[in-house]
Design a protein around this motif. Structure first.
Motif, PDB file in Angstrom:
ATOM      1  N   HIS A   1     -18.379 -75.153 -82.805  1.00  0.00           N
ATOM      2  CA  HIS A   1     -18.791 -73.941 -82.094  1.00  0.00           C
ATOM      3  C   HIS A   1     -17.742 -72.840 -82.243  1.00  0.00           C
ATOM      4  O   HIS A   1     -18.081 -71.674 -82.468  1.00  0.00           O
TER       5      HIS A   1
ATOM      6  N   HIS B   1     -17.865 -71.461 -85.704  1.00  0.00           N
ATOM      7  CA  HIS B   1     -19.128 -70.744 -85.884  1.00  0.00           C
ATOM      8  C   HIS B   1     -19.051 -69.357 -85.241  1.00  0.00           C
ATOM      9  O   HIS B   1     -19.488 -68.352 -85.835  1.00  0.00           O
ATOM     10  N   GLU B   2     -18.483 -69.280 -84.041  1.00  0.00           N
ATOM     11  CA  GLU B   2     -18.331 -67.991 -83.365  1.00  0.00           C
ATOM     12  C   GLU B   2     -17.436 -67.054 -84.182  1.00  0.00           C
ATOM     13  O   GLU B   2     -17.720 -65.862 -84.315  1.00  0.00           O
TER      14      GLU B   2
ATOM     15  N   LEU C   1     -19.243 -65.673 -87.135  1.00  0.00           N
ATOM     16  CA  LEU C   1     -20.187 -64.621 -86.762  1.00  0.00           C
ATOM     17  C   LEU C   1     -19.511 -63.395 -86.158  1.00  0.00           C
ATOM     18  O   LEU C   1     -20.177 -62.418 -85.823  1.00  0.00           O
TER      19      LEU C   1
ATOM     20  N   TRP D   1     -18.219 -61.235 -94.851  1.00  0.00           N
ATOM     21  CA  TRP D   1     -17.971 -62.091 -93.682  1.00  0.00           C
ATOM     22  C   TRP D   1     -16.919 -63.120 -94.056  1.00  0.00           C
ATOM     23  O   TRP D   1     -16.576 -63.291 -95.229  1.00  0.00           O
TER      24      TRP D   1
ATOM     25  N   GLY E   1     -16.926 -70.078 -92.030  1.00  0.00           N
ATOM     26  CA  GLY E   1     -18.236 -70.674 -92.265  1.00  0.00           C
ATOM     27  C   GLY E   1     -18.134 -72.056 -92.864  1.00  0.00           C
ATOM     28  O   GLY E   1     -18.854 -72.986 -92.454  1.00  0.00           O
TER      29      GLY E   1
ATOM     30  N   ARG F   1     -24.663 -65.709 -95.020  1.00  0.00           N
ATOM     31  CA  ARG F   1     -24.176 -66.111 -93.703  1.00  0.00           C
ATOM     32  C   ARG F   1     -25.304 -66.612 -92.804  1.00  0.00           C
ATOM     33  O   ARG F   1     -25.144 -67.623 -92.112  1.00  0.00           O
ATOM     34  N   ASP F   2     -26.439 -65.941 -92.790  1.00  0.00           N
ATOM     35  CA  ASP F   2     -27.544 -66.359 -91.927  1.00  0.00           C
ATOM     36  C   ASP F   2     -28.050 -67.749 -92.289  1.00  0.00           C
ATOM     37  O   ASP F   2     -28.430 -68.539 -91.418  1.00  0.00           O
TER      38      ASP F   2
ATOM     39  N   SER G   1     -25.526 -70.223 -90.931  1.00  0.00           N
ATOM     40  CA  SER G   1     -25.654 -70.329 -89.486  1.00  0.00           C
ATOM     41  C   SER G   1     -26.852 -71.175 -89.091  1.00  0.00           C
ATOM     42  O   SER G   1     -26.769 -72.021 -88.182  1.00  0.00           O
TER      43      SER G   1
END
Length: 265
Positions: free
Chosen positions: A145, A148-149, A152, A171, A176, A217-218, A221
């Motif tokens: 987490h 991941h934060e 993003l 990014w 990632g 990136r999406d 995620s």
């Protein structure tokens, strides 16, 4: 006149206590996972040492780790730099029992990643399965987490900035890759009760593709989210083969024996 100050290495703790009493040290970080990319990663090592009896049994407080870095205080490590941390046995075991993902790496590192291992270090590595638990899975998810934060750009913490990656890819692909790696490893522990190092080929190549900036990136995620959901389903349904916590009794019994033997008692 040259007024430049040559950067000095960072060193905390007592090397005369830590280094002669090491029982285990391995490469950690990207190298042990098999996801290092030449020219982009620093070199990380972690190990364990046994403190002298007066440190363990006496009343005076002593630092219970040893840290050495090639970069000066406050500077970010980069390609070619080395970060070393050695923990006292008691501190190491407390962290590993909680399932700290980085601390557990020397237990599962492949032979080629071992820098030093004594007979007591081999015994500690033989106990590796005693540290795997549902608590450890939760800790992997927690670290996932966090990464991941940061990936993003949502973290409110003061975290290292990699402007060169953002400029190149839009990014931070390194965050990632770490988040996806932790997601895959959390799933492996929760589903199979093991941790494979380096990562299995399919997962390793996927993480490397993310680290090279080849995956949007999406998409990364979403993949992290799917893995987390799968891990959560295993935990919530009772299909995870692991106990709730580490086998503290077995670990503690070994630690007492190991220290006595190291001291010659």
């Amino acid at each position: 006149m040259n007024n430049q100050v040559t950067p000095v290495n960072v060193e905390y703790g007592d090397p005369s206590i830590a280094l002669p009493n090491e029982i285990l040290r391995s490469v950690v970080g990207s190298g042990v996972h098999g996801i290092a990319i030449a020219g982009t990663d620093d070199h990380d090592e972690m190990g364990v040492y046994i403190e002298p009896p007066e440190y363990v049994l006496g009343v005076r407080k002593h630092r219970d780790d040893y840290i050495w870095r090639t970069q000066p205080e406050g500077a970010r490590s980069g390609p070619g730099d080395t970060d070393l941390v050695l923990y006292s046995l008691a501190k190491y075991l407390r962290l590993a029992i909680k399932g700290n993902p980085t601390v557990m790496l020397p237990l599962f590192a492949p032979e080629e990643s071992l820098v030093k291992v004594t007979p007591l270090g081999e015994e500690l590595r033989a106990l590796r399965s005693s540290f795997l638990s549902r608590q450890a899975v939760e800790r992997f998810l927690g670290y996932m987490h966090s990464q991941h934060e940061r990936m993003l750009g949502q973290s409110k913490r003061n975290v290292p900035n990699r402007p060169e990656l953002i400029a190149k890819h839009g990014w931070d692909v390194k965050y990632g890759s770490h988040a996806l790696r932790l997601a895959h490893q959390g799933y492996e522990i929760a589903s199979a009760g093991r941790l494979t190092l380096p990562m299995p080929d399919v997962e390793r190549e996927r993480v490397l593709a993310v680290k090279r900036g080849e995956v949007p990136r999406d998409e990364v995620s979403a993949e992290i989210g799917r893995l987390e959901a799968a891990v959560r389903d295993l935990l919530d349904s009772g299909r995870c083969p692991l106990p709730a916590g580490a086998d503290v009794e077995a670990i503690s019994a070994w630690a007492i024996s190991a220290q006595r033997r190291h001291w010659g008692w």
